[in-house]
Design an enzyme around this catalytic site. Structure first.
Site, mmCIF file in Angstrom:
data_model
loop_
_atom_site.group_PDB
_atom_site.id
_atom_site.type_symbol
_atom_site.label_atom_id
_atom_site.label_comp_id
_atom_site.label_asym_id
_atom_site.label_seq_id
_atom_site.Cartn_x
_atom_site.Cartn_y
_atom_site.Cartn_z
ATOM 1 N N MET A 88 23.681 9.784 3.648
ATOM 2 C CA MET A 88 23.434 11.046 4.332
ATOM 3 C C MET A 88 23.656 10.924 5.835
ATOM 4 O O MET A 88 24.212 11.814 6.467
ATOM 5 C CB MET A 88 22.010 11.534 4.036
ATOM 6 C CG MET A 88 21.736 12.927 4.548
ATOM 7 S SD MET A 88 22.859 14.132 3.828
ATOM 8 C CE MET A 88 21.816 14.872 2.592
ATOM 9 N N PHE A 122 -11.989 -8.283 13.436
ATOM 10 C CA PHE A 122 -10.878 -8.678 12.577
ATOM 11 C C PHE A 122 -10.552 -7.558 11.581
ATOM 12 O O PHE A 122 -11.426 -7.065 10.877
ATOM 13 C CB PHE A 122 -11.219 -9.969 11.821
ATOM 14 C CG PHE A 122 -10.141 -10.388 10.863
ATOM 15 C CD1 PHE A 122 -8.880 -10.766 11.335
ATOM 16 C CD2 PHE A 122 -10.353 -10.363 9.492
ATOM 17 C CE1 PHE A 122 -7.869 -11.127 10.452
ATOM 18 C CE2 PHE A 122 -9.349 -10.726 8.600
ATOM 19 C CZ PHE A 122 -8.099 -11.102 9.076
ATOM 20 N N GLU A 167 0.823 -1.214 0.000
ATOM 21 C CA GLU A 167 0.000 0.000 0.000
ATOM 22 C C GLU A 167 0.853 1.259 0.000
ATOM 23 O O GLU A 167 0.457 2.287 -0.539
ATOM 24 C CB GLU A 167 -0.949 0.011 1.199
ATOM 25 C CG GLU A 167 -2.116 -0.977 1.079
ATOM 26 C CD GLU A 167 -1.760 -2.385 1.538
ATOM 27 O OE1 GLU A 167 -0.583 -2.641 1.883
ATOM 28 O OE2 GLU A 167 -2.664 -3.251 1.543
HETATM 29 C C1 TPP Z 1 11.780 6.059 6.081
HETATM 30 C C2 TPP Z 1 13.033 6.751 6.493
HETATM 31 N N1 TPP Z 1 13.848 6.200 7.416
HETATM 32 C C3 TPP Z 1 14.989 6.810 7.780
HETATM 33 C C4 TPP Z 1 15.326 8.019 7.248
HETATM 34 C C5 TPP Z 1 16.608 8.730 7.692
HETATM 35 N N2 TPP Z 1 17.547 8.881 6.567
HETATM 36 C C6 TPP Z 1 17.646 10.024 5.864
HETATM 37 S S1 TPP Z 1 18.755 9.930 4.622
HETATM 38 C C7 TPP Z 1 19.163 8.367 5.015
HETATM 39 C C8 TPP Z 1 20.205 7.616 4.236
HETATM 40 C C9 TPP Z 1 19.789 7.334 2.865
HETATM 41 O O1 TPP Z 1 20.690 6.410 2.325
HETATM 42 P P1 TPP Z 1 20.619 5.993 0.821
HETATM 43 O O2 TPP Z 1 19.210 5.670 0.442
HETATM 44 O O3 TPP Z 1 21.606 4.940 0.564
HETATM 45 O O4 TPP Z 1 20.992 7.345 0.045
HETATM 46 P P2 TPP Z 1 22.342 8.191 0.073
HETATM 47 O O5 TPP Z 1 22.235 9.171 1.202
HETATM 48 O O6 TPP Z 1 23.471 7.242 0.253
HETATM 49 O O7 TPP Z 1 22.347 8.880 -1.224
HETATM 50 C C10 TPP Z 1 18.417 7.928 6.117
HETATM 51 C C11 TPP Z 1 18.563 6.598 6.739
HETATM 52 C C12 TPP Z 1 14.431 8.585 6.309
HETATM 53 N N3 TPP Z 1 14.649 9.771 5.757
HETATM 54 N N4 TPP Z 1 13.314 7.927 5.931
#
Ligand code: TPP
Lengths: 577, 173
Positions: A492, A129, A67
């Site tokens: 990030m 349910f 969903e």
């Molecule tokens: C659902 C969710 N969980 C956790 C976060 C926290 N968060 C922000 S950026 C990030 C890392 C993202 O990593 P990736 O998808 O590998 O992208 P990159 O930053 O390496 O480009 C996280 C864990 C978030 N924004 N959304």
């Protein structure tokens, strides 16, 4: 006489068609011009799905794999088209799986109508349910919600839902329909909703406010504009351009405002915010009049409020009165639809030039270019950078693509470096920052604008949150281009750990499956690139493909996004490294 | 830091299910403790009126009222300071009937808005109404007799300034 009377009565009776609530749902949607929905069936919504089956020649339903995928797809569709996105889910877990997407749509003002099934009304409140109080759960994150317990309520409530979702400042609406209301019968007729007594969608423009704003703008020596998504939602791109061109005011975008004005417009000085451009962030604290248009002074934009644009007089154009003075105190508020207020203010503003002031932006741009941009777009280090991938995509698409980004470093690179020449081309989760958004949103976006190229830019982390939606692609054959920028980290978060937690990389290193094989398992052509010399060709092949295409780019592991305003810092303390 | 003040918030809404949830969520989000709340019909048909009492800084209450008004089913919301309203609260005190003929209690009842509204063999009930301080004073006076039960209502308030709801509804429609 008697027989005549009887005939008339029977005639009337025939005209008033009796149908089930479930059928009424589909008929209402068709009346609203909706013939595409995303969703996932289940017990409590089965009567509606049965009607979708019967109406399949007029009404198209996309079965996603979760969903959350359905609602993000509907968001992608809504963001690129400006139309209302439509979602179905069953009660209980189906409904709760929508919550993240609803919250995302609420904070990013995306128009959606979600219809969830609910247990029979005699079971309500009995912990039956798959019963959950989705009205209670979704209240803080919907623009409006309503539970229908009688079939006869369906047409009026759906009409109201569409009006509320798309009018004024748009947002998500949830309608929960009990199973007995879906089975029940009603005399069907449909009337579109044009107003709701207690709801003023568009505040009336106050000309005195417009004149006051114009006088202040005319007197400004160093005026500066920050615009947001309001310009796009209001369809005010042309009015906005006319306004800035006449007044010659340097203008910067928020993340969600991107693409309302073409990237290369001479007055477009870039993006503001935590990872925005150097010049507009620094000069926010030098301008004498700050003009905010359809933006809401999000904390990611303002940094520390105590030091934000303190020297400037602030003018705020917005449709939502609750945004005025919410974060930044304004001197003049123009509360109206920006399409109307920007058209109106043209009469009162002088044609002006701000050459010297503009020079200050250019000077700072050059500093940023030297320190950051050039290294990102034309790197000399061994590993590939996210910036050069976006640069490469720009070259092939000429800025004409819809860029759908997920959340993380790659998102900031996509927003910083994508070239936009058309509005509604930047689809990303701004206010909520929802990882997992991009893949399903790109599916919806492509269905919304099938003639445009849609490129999803996703990190290895976010991709694995919703890569189950490759199944939806397998089934629908929707030709999106998927680019995963793989740095083997939750990039990030790792960047923050590097900068603010002494490089303690707690649970941010990520082992991933073979993404190419995974895509191939879903019958999608897939390529992995890890060398600079292969990148350009790979992007070319991807964009040339008429089908879904998957490209994994192996990226330098510990690359950082700069500039950056650390949380709590002032916008003018932006760091270049 | 801006100081906290007492504000009475009046919210005119459609008479629909779920509206209380929506409204209280806004106070909750901003971490505001609601001191008291009263809901009733208003002077306009199908329009309900909520009266909240909260203690917060004025800038905050202004923002909250903005968020309240934004809700689809909220017609208007207002906030008022203590000197802009005429208000009332009501309290009921249940006391054992052994005290009924106690002269000291009779004395207390001389407060002009207190009277006995029920008497049984075991207990009697005093109703008192007035400002918050009046009720507090009454409470302190009756407490020594042992209160079997005590309950006080939320505030109801009429504002000195005009709240032009009828005109507003006409303007919208
Ligand atoms: C659902 C969710 N969980 C956790 C976060 C926290 N968060 C922000 S950026 C990030 C890392 C993202 O990593 P990736 O998808 O590998 O992208 P990159 O930053 O390496 O480009 C996280 C864990 C978030 N924004 N959304």
């Amino acid at each position: 006489m008697e027989t005549l009377k009887k005939d008339i009565q029977e005639g009337i009776a025939e005209k008033m068609i009796k149908i089930t609530g479930a059928e009424a749902v589909i008929k209402c949607l068709l009346e609203e011009g909706v013939n595409l929905a995303y969703g996932y069936p289940g017990g409590a919504i089965m009567p509606v799905y049965d009607e979708i089956y019967k109406y399949q020649d007029q009404f198209h339903h996309v079965l996603t794999r979760h969903e959350q995928g359905a609602i993000h797809a509907a968001q992608g569709f809504a963001r690129v088209t400006g139309k209302v996105g439509m979602v179905f889910a069953t009660s209980g877990p189906g409904a709760t799986n929508l919550v993240t997407g609803i919250a995302d749509a609420q904070i990013d003002s995306t128009p959606l109508v979600c219809i969830t099934g609910q247990v029979g009304s005699h079971l309500l409140g009995s912990d039956a349910f798959q019963e959950t109080d989705i009205i209670g759960i979704s209240t803080p994150v919907t623009k409006w919600n309503y539970q229908i317990t009688k079939a006869s309520e369906i047409p009026e409530v759906i009409a109201k839902a569409f009006y509320i979702a798309k009018s004024g400042r748009p947002g998500p609406v949830l309608i929960d329909i009990t199973k007995d209301a879906q089975f029940g019968e009603l005399d069907f007729s449909y009337k579109k909703c044009k107003k709701v007594r207690s709801y003023r969608a568009i505040p009336k423009l106050n000309i005195a406010q417009v004149k006051e704003a114009a006088a202040l703008i005319n007197s400004a020596k160093k005026p500066f504009i920050v615009w947001g998504q309001g310009v796009i939602i209001g369809g005010a791109e042309q009015e906005f351009k006319n306004f800035i061109e006449k007044t010659d005011i340097p203008s910067a975008s928020t993340v969600l405002g991107l693409s309302a004005l073409e990237t290369k417009h001479p007055l477009n000085v870039g993006m503001v915010g935590m990872h925005g451009n150097y010049a507009p962030n620094v000069l926010t604290n030098s301008c004498d009049v700050l003009i905010a248009i359809g933006m809401r002074f999000d904390d990611r934009v303002t940094g520390n409020l105590a030091t934000y644009a303190k020297q400037a007089k602030v003018i705020h154009f917005d449709i939502d009165p609750a945004e005025i003075d919410k974060n930044v105190k304004t001197d003049i508020a123009v509360i109206a639809d920006v399409k109307e207020s920007l058209a109106e203010i043209m009469q009162y503003v002088n044609k002006t030039e701000h050459k010297e002031w503009m020079q200050e932006f250019n000077k700072l741009y050059n500093i940023e270019h030297e320190a950051v941009i050039n290294n990102q777009l034309n790197p000399t280090k061994k590993g590939l950078t996210m910036g050069e991938v976006i640069g490469g995509i720009n070259k092939e698409t000429k800025g004409d693509a819809v860029m759908v980004s997920d959340v993380g470093q790659h998102q900031m690179f996509a927003c910083r470096y994508a070239d936009f020449i058309k509005t509604r081309s930047n689809v990303t989760s701004g206010g909520l920052g929802t990882m997992g958004f991009a893949l399903p949103a790109s599916i919806g976006a492509k269905m919304g604008v099938p003639n445009r190229e849609v490129v999803a830019i996703i990190g290895d982390g976010g991709y694995q949150m919703t890569c189950n939606e490759l199944g939806t692609i397998l089934q629908t054959k929707v030709p999106v281009k998927i680019v995963v920028l793989n740095n083997s980290y939750l990039g990030m978060v790792r960047q923050w750990q590097e900068l603010f937690f002494d490089k303690r990389y707690a649970s941010t290193e990520m082992v991933s499956p073979d993404f190419v094989k995974l895509a191939e398992a879903y019958d999608i052509e897939a390529v992995r690139v890890s060398k600079r010399e292969d990148l350009a060709d790979a992007i070319k092949t991807m964009i040339a493909s008429k089908e879904t295409y998957f490209l994994e780019v192996v990226i330098e592991q510990e690359d950082n996004v700069f500039p950056m305003i650390p949380t709590g810092a002032s916008v003018s303390d932006i760091r270049l490294s | 830091m801006e100081e906290n003040k007492n504000f009475t918030v009046s919210v005119y809404t459609e008479n629909n299910i779920g509206i209380l949830n929506r409204i209280s969520a806004i106070f909750l989000k901003r971490h505001i403790n609601i001191e008291s709340m009263t809901v009733s019909k208003s002077e306009i048909e199908h329009v309900h009126r909520f009266t909240f009492v909260v203690e917060v800084p004025e800038t905050l209450i202004r923002k909250v009222v903005g968020q309240l008004e934004k809700q689809i089913e909220v017609i208007r919301a207002f906030y008022h300071t203590e000197d802009e309203i005429i208000y009332h609260e009501t309290a009921l005190f249940k006391i054992a009937s052994t005290h009924l003929y106690d002269e000291k209690i009779q004395d207390k009842l001389k407060f002009r808005r207190a009277h006995i509204i029920a008497i049984t063999e075991r207990y009697f009930v005093i109703e008192a109404s007035g400002l918050k301080e009046d009720i507090n004073r009454m409470y302190e006076k009756l407490k020594p007799f042992g209160l079997l039960q005590f309950v006080r209502s939320g505030r109801i308030a009429i504002t000195r300034p005009k709240m032009a709801i009828t005109e507003l509804l006409e303007e919208i429609n």
